[in-house]
Write an enzyme that holds these catalytic residues in place. Structure first.
Site, mmCIF file in Angstrom:
data_model
loop_
_atom_site.group_PDB
_atom_site.id
_atom_site.type_symbol
_atom_site.label_atom_id
_atom_site.label_comp_id
_atom_site.label_asym_id
_atom_site.label_seq_id
_atom_site.Cartn_x
_atom_site.Cartn_y
_atom_site.Cartn_z
ATOM 1 N N ASP A 90 0.944 -1.013 -0.046
ATOM 2 C CA ASP A 90 0.165 0.030 -0.192
ATOM 3 C C ASP A 90 0.818 1.090 -0.029
ATOM 4 O OD1 ASP A 90 -2.142 -1.629 0.441
ATOM 5 O OD2 ASP A 90 -1.794 -1.673 2.538
ATOM 6 N N ASP B 251 -1.128 -2.237 -4.174
ATOM 7 C CA ASP B 251 -2.129 -2.701 -3.620
ATOM 8 C C ASP B 251 -2.637 -1.301 -3.098
ATOM 9 O OD1 ASP B 251 -3.988 -3.993 -2.076
ATOM 10 O OD2 ASP B 251 -2.492 -4.800 -0.451
ATOM 11 N N ASP C 206 -4.854 1.788 3.071
ATOM 12 C CA ASP C 206 -5.455 0.543 3.584
ATOM 13 C C ASP C 206 -5.255 0.803 5.539
ATOM 14 O OD1 ASP C 206 -6.082 -0.142 1.307
ATOM 15 O OD2 ASP C 206 -5.314 -2.126 1.599
ATOM 16 N N ARG D 33 -13.591 0.755 -3.335
ATOM 17 C CA ARG D 33 -13.098 0.976 -2.371
ATOM 18 C C ARG D 33 -12.856 2.462 -1.720
ATOM 19 N NH1 ARG D 33 -8.613 -3.949 -1.706
ATOM 20 N NH2 ARG D 33 -9.729 -5.502 -2.527
#
Ligand SMILES: *[C@@H]1O[C@H](CO)[C@@H](O)[C@H](O)[C@H]1NC(C)=O
Ligand SMILES: *[C@@H]1O[C@H](CO)[C@@H](O)[C@H](O)[C@H]1NC(C)=O
Length: 324
Positions: A129, A159, A163, A216
């Protein structure tokens, strides 16, 4: 009207139902007065404090400074730093409008009280991430610009942009641009992690700009998310995805051409919950809320800017170079 109006409980009694959420005062404004203080679940985050800090211009200097904590100023775009771990009581901030990382990212793991601010991050190391927060509390991500190369290439090469997992809690994400990638912001990494994540993952998102991201924005399992005064444009698959009993309150946000702007029955065994209040859905935007949530008030004061003007507002005030 550009003045700030404080809505008190007494005034609220005179207002149409739905205009006031409960005992905590909400202020209503019209996009003219951005306030860059930390608001929301991450309020109280002070990071490395107010010292002048250490300015770094290389990956090795950044890594060394990160081990010491305090205030770290990244000057210029540093290339190939890999993942830099941040410890408790750290602020890392960029100098000017064009500082940050390419080929790198930040991880906050098992830490508390961290501020990440005013940087462009692009192209994380493979499978990582750009910002990963796990097992951490009190983190404020502010005025960042997070992107990869677009909705193109291998979906999983990079990624997420940001997150937040493993029972992290009390986080605010504000005035940040999320753009040009497959996966935006994932809260809760697995349907199987109820035991760790239930009752955690309280996150406030406000005044963010989400554009050209596949999905997302955020995706939330188990958590409690308050999202307000944000702008969504051209996100082709899904926006706010509430899953596994998550509670999401979405207000005064503008959604243009965002398929499934708010959805509660996608991708997981159990649906999530959502409350949508005073949002604008435009263009080809759709929504699907199967379960109406119970999150209608939050335990802090905040200023809502109107959905009708918030896209212009975040284009002027989100991202880097504003709070240099
Ligand atoms: C900005 O927000 C902070 C935190 O909520 C608040 O204390 C402060 O009074 C606000 N400033 C203005 C000018 O409204
Ligand atoms: C969930 O969290 C716990 C505690 O950190 C961990 O031991 C477990 O492996 C996690 N489960 C999954 C499926 O990730």
């Amino acid at each position: 009207m550009h003045s700030l109006t404080l809505i008190t409980a007494a005034a609220a009694a005179l207002m149409p139902s739905g205009a006031f959420a409960g005992p905590v005062a909400r202020a209503a404004a019209n996009c003219a007065s951005p306030n860059y203080s930390v608001v929301g679940y991450g309020a109280g985050t002070t990071g490395g404090g107010s010292g002048s800090g250490t300015t770094v211009t290389s990956c090795s200097a950044l890594t060394t400074a990160a081990k010491a904590g305090g205030v770290i100023k990244v000057s210029g775009i540093l290339s190939g730093c890999g993942i830099v771990d941040l410890k408790s009581s750290t602020t890392v901030t960029g100098v000017g409008a064009n500082s940050g990382l390419t080929g790198g990212g930040f991880r906050v793991k098992g830490a508390s009280n961290v501020i990440i601010r005013n940087m462009k991050l692009k192209n994380s190391p493979e499978g990582k991430d750009l910002i990963e927060i796990q097992k951490s509390t009190k983190v404020w991500v502010d005025h960042m610009d997070l992107s990869n190369n677009g909705i193109t290439g291998d979906k999983d090469y990079y990624d997420g942009l940001l997150d937040i997992t493993h029972a992290s809690d009390f986080i605010t994400v504000s005035y940040t641009k999320f753009h040009d990638h497959w996966k935006g912001s994932l809260l809760g990494h697995s349907d199987s992690n109820a035991s760790e994540d239930t009752g955690k993952l309280h996150v406030t998102y406000h005044h963010n700009h989400f554009y050209n991201v596949n999905s997302r924005l955020p995706s939330v399992r188990f958590g409690t998310v308050h999202l307000y005064s944000s702008c969504y444009e051209g996100n082709p698959t899904s926006g706010i995805n509430s899953r596994m009993g998550a509670q999401v309150l979405v207000e005064q946000s503008y959604f243009a051409d965002t398929k499934l702007a708010i959805v509660t029955d996608l991708d997981s065994d159990q649906d999530g919950y959502a409350v949508s209040r005073d949002n604008v859905f435009a263009g080809s935007t759709t929504t699907r809320i199967t379960k109406t949530g119970s999150l209608t008030t939050v335990p802090y004061s905040y200023t809502l800017d109107s959905a009708s003007c918030v896209c212009n507002m975040v284009k002027s005030y989100a991202g880097t170079g504003i709070v240099a």
